[in-house]
Design a protein around this motif. Sequence first.
Motif, PDB file in Angstrom:
ATOM      1  N   HIS A   1       0.834  -1.205   0.000  1.00 50.48           N
ATOM      2  CA  HIS A   1       0.000   0.000   0.000  1.00 50.48           C
ATOM      3  C   HIS A   1       0.869   1.256   0.000  1.00 50.48           C
ATOM      4  CE1 HIS A   1      -3.016   2.949   1.169  1.00 50.48           C
ATOM      5  NE2 HIS A   1      -3.911   2.066   0.746  1.00 50.48           N
ATOM      6  N   PHE A   2       0.443   2.287  -0.717  1.00 53.20           N
ATOM      7  CA  PHE A   2       1.282   3.486  -0.837  1.00 53.20           C
ATOM      8  C   PHE A   2       1.524   4.156   0.511  1.00 53.20           C
ATOM      9  CE2 PHE A   2      -3.024   5.057  -2.047  1.00 53.20           C
ATOM     10  CZ  PHE A   2      -3.215   6.045  -1.076  1.00 53.20           C
ATOM     11  N   THR A   3       0.621   3.977   1.470  1.00 50.54           N
ATOM     12  CA  THR A   3       0.858   4.549   2.800  1.00 50.54           C
ATOM     13  C   THR A   3       1.952   3.775   3.532  1.00 50.54           C
ATOM     14  OG1 THR A   3      -1.380   5.424   2.955  1.00 50.54           O
ATOM     15  CG2 THR A   3      -0.214   5.098   5.028  1.00 50.54           C
ATOM     16  N   ALA A   4       1.999   2.466   3.332  1.00 47.93           N
ATOM     17  CA  ALA A   4       3.096   1.668   3.895  1.00 47.93           C
ATOM     18  C   ALA A   4       4.418   2.042   3.233  1.00 47.93           C
ATOM     19  CB  ALA A   4       2.808   0.182   3.714  1.00 47.93           C
ATOM     20  N   ARG A   5       4.381   2.294   1.923  1.00 42.20           N
ATOM     21  CA  ARG A   5       5.605   2.728   1.243  1.00 42.20           C
ATOM     22  C   ARG A   5       6.052   4.090   1.738  1.00 42.20           C
ATOM     23  NH1 ARG A   5       3.948   2.542  -4.675  1.00 42.20           N
ATOM     24  NH2 ARG A   5       1.902   1.837  -3.974  1.00 42.20           N
ATOM     25  N   ASN A   6       5.088   4.965   2.022  1.00 41.01           N
ATOM     26  CA  ASN A   6       5.426   6.280   2.552  1.00 41.01           C
ATOM     27  C   ASN A   6       6.127   6.169   3.899  1.00 41.01           C
ATOM     28  OD1 ASN A   6       5.157   9.283   2.480  1.00 41.01           O
ATOM     29  ND2 ASN A   6       3.875   8.917   4.272  1.00 41.01           N
ATOM     30  N   GLU A   7       5.720   5.183   4.706  1.00 41.18           N
ATOM     31  CA  GLU A   7       6.398   4.957   5.987  1.00 41.18           C
ATOM     32  C   GLU A   7       7.870   4.610   5.786  1.00 41.18           C
ATOM     33  OE1 GLU A   7       2.554   3.102   8.463  1.00 41.18           O
ATOM     34  OE2 GLU A   7       4.217   1.799   7.843  1.00 41.18           O
ATOM     35  N   GLN A   8       8.177   4.034   4.629  1.00 41.93           N
ATOM     36  CA  GLN A   8       9.554   3.632   4.317  1.00 41.93           C
ATOM     37  C   GLN A   8      10.289   4.676   3.489  1.00 41.93           C
ATOM     38  OE1 GLN A   8       9.549  -0.475   2.692  1.00 41.93           O
ATOM     39  NE2 GLN A   8       7.431  -0.577   3.360  1.00 41.93           N
ATOM     40  N   GLY A   9       9.646   5.824   3.243  1.00 45.52           N
ATOM     41  CA  GLY A   9      10.260   6.862   2.436  1.00 45.52           C
ATOM     42  C   GLY A   9      10.240   6.570   0.948  1.00 45.52           C
ATOM     43  N   ILE A  10       9.333   5.690   0.510  1.00 44.01           N
ATOM     44  CA  ILE A  10       9.233   5.332  -0.902  1.00 44.01           C
ATOM     45  C   ILE A  10       8.068   6.085  -1.532  1.00 44.01           C
ATOM     46  CG2 ILE A  10       8.837   3.433  -2.530  1.00 44.01           C
ATOM     47  CD1 ILE A  10       9.964   1.548  -0.360  1.00 44.01           C
ATOM     48  N   LYS A  11       8.280   6.717  -2.660  1.00 47.49           N
ATOM     49  CA  LYS A  11       7.227   7.466  -3.335  1.00 47.49           C
ATOM     50  C   LYS A  11       6.149   6.519  -3.839  1.00 47.49           C
ATOM     51  CE  LYS A  11      10.173  11.284  -4.866  1.00 47.49           C
ATOM     52  NZ  LYS A  11      10.680  12.061  -6.032  1.00 47.49           N
ATOM     53  N   GLU A  12       4.906   7.020  -3.909  1.00 46.09           N
ATOM     54  CA  GLU A  12       3.811   6.144  -4.292  1.00 46.09           C
ATOM     55  C   GLU A  12       3.884   5.705  -5.748  1.00 46.09           C
ATOM     56  OE1 GLU A  12      -0.017   8.904  -5.094  1.00 46.09           O
ATOM     57  OE2 GLU A  12       0.590   8.800  -3.002  1.00 46.09           O
ATOM     58  N   GLU A  13       4.681   6.415  -6.571  1.00 44.88           N
ATOM     59  CA  GLU A  13       4.853   5.981  -7.957  1.00 44.88           C
ATOM     60  C   GLU A  13       5.838   4.826  -8.090  1.00 44.88           C
ATOM     61  OE1 GLU A  13       5.232   9.106  -6.927  1.00 44.88           O
ATOM     62  OE2 GLU A  13       3.607  10.256  -7.878  1.00 44.88           O
TER      63      GLU A  13
END
Length: 270
Positions: free
Chosen positions: A173-185
């Motif tokens: 999920h893009f919110t989980a990626r955001n927690e890791q500093g990963i852009k949603e794209e």
Amino acid sequence: MRLLILLFISIGIGSIGYTQEIRYETVENISYVDETASDYAKEQCKLDIHYPASGDNVPVVLWFHGGGLTGGGKEIPTFLKEKGLVVVGVGYRFSPKVKVEDIIRDAAKATSFVMKNARKYNGDIDKMFISGHSAGGYLALMLTLNKTYLAAEGVDADQFAGIIPFSAQTITHFTARNEQGIKEEQPTIDELAPLFWVRKDAPPIVLLTGDRELEMLGRYEENAYLKRMLSIVGHKHTTLLEFQGYNHGMVYPGLPILLQEIKRLSDLRR
């Protein structure tokens, strides 16, 4: 191949097999956490139940709302009311106040609560369905493909009669990626991706998405990939439906299909 869904065919959307007059009631703000929970959890971790107050036990559908795991609110879609179902609208905590894994655990607690109390609301525990839109669809898939979350709450994910997510994220999920500093794209598949947990013995799955040209960030393709990988591991009951002309907000055209699939899959359990 794209699928054009005709919504006004005769699919029996009036109810799930009920002809007599049924009285419905709704109870709101039922807590599914105990007294040791944080104040924030006590505020957020509540659910609403719309149910028939008379008649035989009926199928139960858990509905997890969307909002990117960062917002939104529990809801019972109006279209599902008084349709021969118990409908449960689930609330949960949000990022960034908690991590995505904590949100999944909230969803597991809510699911366990419903399974243990469904009979009080004339629910048939042998006909339990899990659904939701967007972030809610993601939660539905995470709970049922990764069995450990529900197992921690004393529930076997395979008890479900069907999994029917609306426009769910199937990669991380893009919110989980955001927690890791990963852009949603930037697509990622790790333990917070339903795709990571494909298994042949999962309950029947019906994947619903909007038009691939109008959906969010490859959402149709994510679902198509999940369907493909489920097929590869031997899952024999996966369906993918694409609503041409509809974008990510494809909840309404999906709800009649949700009712149709609940009836079809319920009939298989008779």
